[in-house]
Scaffold this active site. Sequence first.
Site, mmCIF file in Angstrom:
data_model
loop_
_atom_site.group_PDB
_atom_site.id
_atom_site.type_symbol
_atom_site.label_atom_id
_atom_site.label_comp_id
_atom_site.label_asym_id
_atom_site.label_seq_id
_atom_site.Cartn_x
_atom_site.Cartn_y
_atom_site.Cartn_z
ATOM 1 N N ASP A 25 0.692 -1.197 0.016
ATOM 2 C CA ASP A 25 0.076 -0.081 0.058
ATOM 3 C C ASP A 25 1.028 1.833 0.320
ATOM 4 O OD1 ASP A 25 -1.842 2.104 0.502
ATOM 5 O OD2 ASP A 25 -2.204 1.508 2.645
ATOM 6 N N LYS A 86 2.714 10.876 -3.467
ATOM 7 C CA LYS A 86 2.152 10.406 -4.802
ATOM 8 C C LYS A 86 1.297 11.246 -4.675
ATOM 9 C CE LYS A 86 -1.650 7.253 -3.179
ATOM 10 N NZ LYS A 86 -2.450 6.221 -2.745
ATOM 11 N N GLU A 185 -7.272 0.496 -4.569
ATOM 12 C CA GLU A 185 -6.775 0.530 -2.963
ATOM 13 C C GLU A 185 -8.749 -0.134 -2.254
ATOM 14 O OE1 GLU A 185 -5.789 4.004 -2.156
ATOM 15 O OE2 GLU A 185 -3.548 3.725 -3.090
ATOM 16 N N ASP A 207 -12.252 5.872 2.548
ATOM 17 C CA ASP A 207 -11.123 5.554 3.217
ATOM 18 C C ASP A 207 -10.869 7.072 3.746
ATOM 19 O OD1 ASP A 207 -8.106 5.734 3.068
ATOM 20 O OD2 ASP A 207 -8.255 4.882 0.897
HETATM 21 P P1 ADP Z 1 -2.412 7.086 4.392
HETATM 22 O O1 ADP Z 1 -3.351 6.765 3.563
HETATM 23 O O2 ADP Z 1 -3.433 8.892 3.326
HETATM 24 O O3 ADP Z 1 -1.188 7.068 3.878
HETATM 25 P P2 ADP Z 1 -3.000 6.359 6.396
HETATM 26 O O4 ADP Z 1 -4.355 5.530 6.075
HETATM 27 O O5 ADP Z 1 -2.346 5.847 7.115
HETATM 28 O O6 ADP Z 1 -2.554 7.751 5.375
HETATM 29 O O7 ADP Z 1 -4.059 7.564 7.224
HETATM 30 C C1 ADP Z 1 -3.040 8.226 7.804
HETATM 31 C C2 ADP Z 1 -4.065 8.979 8.826
HETATM 32 O O8 ADP Z 1 -4.258 7.967 10.250
HETATM 33 C C3 ADP Z 1 -3.285 9.962 9.944
HETATM 34 O O9 ADP Z 1 -3.942 11.532 10.270
HETATM 35 C C4 ADP Z 1 -3.104 9.991 11.098
HETATM 36 O O10 ADP Z 1 -3.219 10.976 11.772
HETATM 37 C C5 ADP Z 1 -4.328 8.637 11.390
HETATM 38 N N1 ADP Z 1 -4.638 8.345 11.953
HETATM 39 C C6 ADP Z 1 -3.638 7.181 12.707
HETATM 40 N N2 ADP Z 1 -4.648 6.539 13.664
HETATM 41 C C7 ADP Z 1 -5.427 7.605 13.977
HETATM 42 C C8 ADP Z 1 -6.191 6.961 15.573
HETATM 43 N N3 ADP Z 1 -5.630 5.761 16.464
HETATM 44 N N4 ADP Z 1 -7.348 7.674 15.561
HETATM 45 C C9 ADP Z 1 -6.777 8.797 14.269
HETATM 46 N N5 ADP Z 1 -6.475 8.776 13.641
HETATM 47 C C10 ADP Z 1 -5.326 8.012 13.032
HETATM 48 MG MG MG Z 2 -4.395 4.876 1.860
#
Ligand code: ADP
Ligand code: MG
Length: 632
Positions: A25, A86, A185, A207
């Site tokens: 991912d 990205k 995705e 998402d």
């Molecule tokens: P992306 O797909 O954009 O790469 P992710 O799916 O990994 O990102 O999401 C990242 C986001 O998720 C960040 O803003 C992070 O702060 C948030 N995040 C991670 N853990 C938690 C949590 N326990 N509660 C709320 N938000 C969270």
């Molecule tokens: Mg993502």
Amino acid sequence: MALLQIAEPGKSTVPHQHRLAAGIDLGTTNSLVATVRSGRAETLADENGEHILPSVVRYTLDGVEVGESARQAAGEDPLNTISSAKRMIGRAAAEIGSLGSEQAYDFVSGDSAVPRIRTCAGEISAIEVSAEILKVLGRRAQDTLGGELVGAVITVPAYFDDAQRQATKDAARLAGLHVYRLLNEPTAAAVAYGLDRGADGVHAIYDLGGGTFDVSILRLNKGVFEVLATGGDTALGGDDFDVRIAHWILDQAGWVGESDRSVLRQILDQARVAKEALAGSESTRVSVALPGGRQWQGELSRDQLAALLDPLIRKTITTCRRVMRDAGISVDQIEDVVMVGGSTRTLRVRELVAEFFGREPLVDIDPDRVVAIGAAIQADVLAGNKPDDEMLLLDVNPLSLGIETMGGLTEKIIPRNTTLPVARAQEFTTFKDGQTAMAIQVVQGERELVSDCRSLARFELHGIPAMVAGAARIRVTFAVDADGLLQVEAREQTTGVSAQIEVKPSYGLSDDEIAGMLQASIEHASGDVQVRRLTEARVEAQRVIEALGTALAHDAEDLLSGEEHDQVQAALQRLIEVSAQSQDANQVEAAVKQLEEDCEFYVERRMNHGIRRAMAGHRVDEFNQEGGPKAD
Ligand code: ADP
Ligand code: MG
């Protein structure tokens, strides 16, 4: 008692070797790698036990740093620390300028197709930044699994266009990974939940990541996911939650003055920590250092958080409503709602999503990891570790593919929504006597007329042996691979001469354009059918006119009296006129029929003449005895 080792006769008793494959991912904010081990898909951790790799790359004079350490250095070394690559991958400089990202990288000016950022380690592109992330994850997989990876599945947003997909593949190649295929995705998330194994139905994938929001409506149809609609907001995610919370902290602390960058960054970090903690507890302590050595401490509760974030979360719900409308789906038709992205851990997000869809969303698989897990499952299948009947065919071509035939009509060879990969062939023939070349125009779209479709490519087949019109057999084969790349081949069947071309069917077509083209085909359907019939009738008329003309030039003198010749000529002239002037397919068809009737005697005479000529020099009984078919 010892167990007997049982093997089918002729089959080896050695268990087939498990081929190492990974799902990646490649996220805007965070990236992960997963693999299937002992039948279970799981994400892989680094040497510190961390599964999530922040998608941040820092270039230094000593080398490249990827992940958490790079993320932490972003504040002090912003120009050399690239995050959210990205958002830039597969985009032109002009597009990046309009992304509105607050990151002020030092872009190299110039008109190179791929925008480059100046860093202390030289000029780099988003493809290279992504490659660094992929390299780390690929290495992690090899180290954990103890062997070379055979291949990987990398996920991309459903709305990624061909340039963005191609650039992602280029990044993987740079990282030394063999890409089995790119996977959408939302499809990966659905696969992780095994929705592809369930009954046919419609699913919503919600998402919410760090900086982007995406919602997709997928329909499972005979084991194949079709993307009915996608939508989202490329500037809404957990980062925006952090900003809201940071403002609240500054308010609570009574801070009114200017804050410098590093103070703000530190407060944003604290905001994120507090937000993430609230996924697991009712309230959390927040403590920040303000400028001037001041310290502020306070308490943030879940309710307070919900109040702060509600306006942002409601924006995502508005988008969901719109996407459902685009897909033509009502809320009660949705079977499952899958939660994806770290920000869906915030309980308030789940609550509002559940309220909108009228059902509890699926959250059993960690929303951070669900996309990587789905990709790993797909990679395992593609590596050949599953029996063939478990082969997943997950993608469909969004618009029909075909070629232009006489009269500017499209002949669809691969209809839209056909599962990929696919190969289909159709035979075509020559229109004119002695025609030795054929131009092949490859088109994409649903409309009957080529001029209403999108032209993808054009190539020519030469070296067709000269034959009478309609005798040559030219087989045109369309093959679309799993990534949507189309290969077209035309082959003349008797000599085997062939020509081919490779095209990228979705190149530059956005989802909106695809939707627009589909809509137009529905609106114009009946008009198109009329036009098609008229054009076909005219093409047929033209064919008859040509054939008759050729025949007359050939043997009219021998076979027709002067009067008969005039009669045939007049009939021919009538068809030429009707075909050119009439707008009514029925009239043209009737005129063709009339000409055939008027000339029937001539056609008969030509046939008899031809037979006599073929038999000249032979005795009639010769044909009855040895050479010809027996009469009994
Ligand atoms: P992306 O797909 O954009 O790469 P992710 O799916 O990994 O990102 O999401 C990242 C986001 O998720 C960040 O803003 C992070 O702060 C948030 N995040 C991670 N853990 C938690 C949590 N326990 N509660 C709320 N938000 C969270
Ligand atoms: Mg993502």
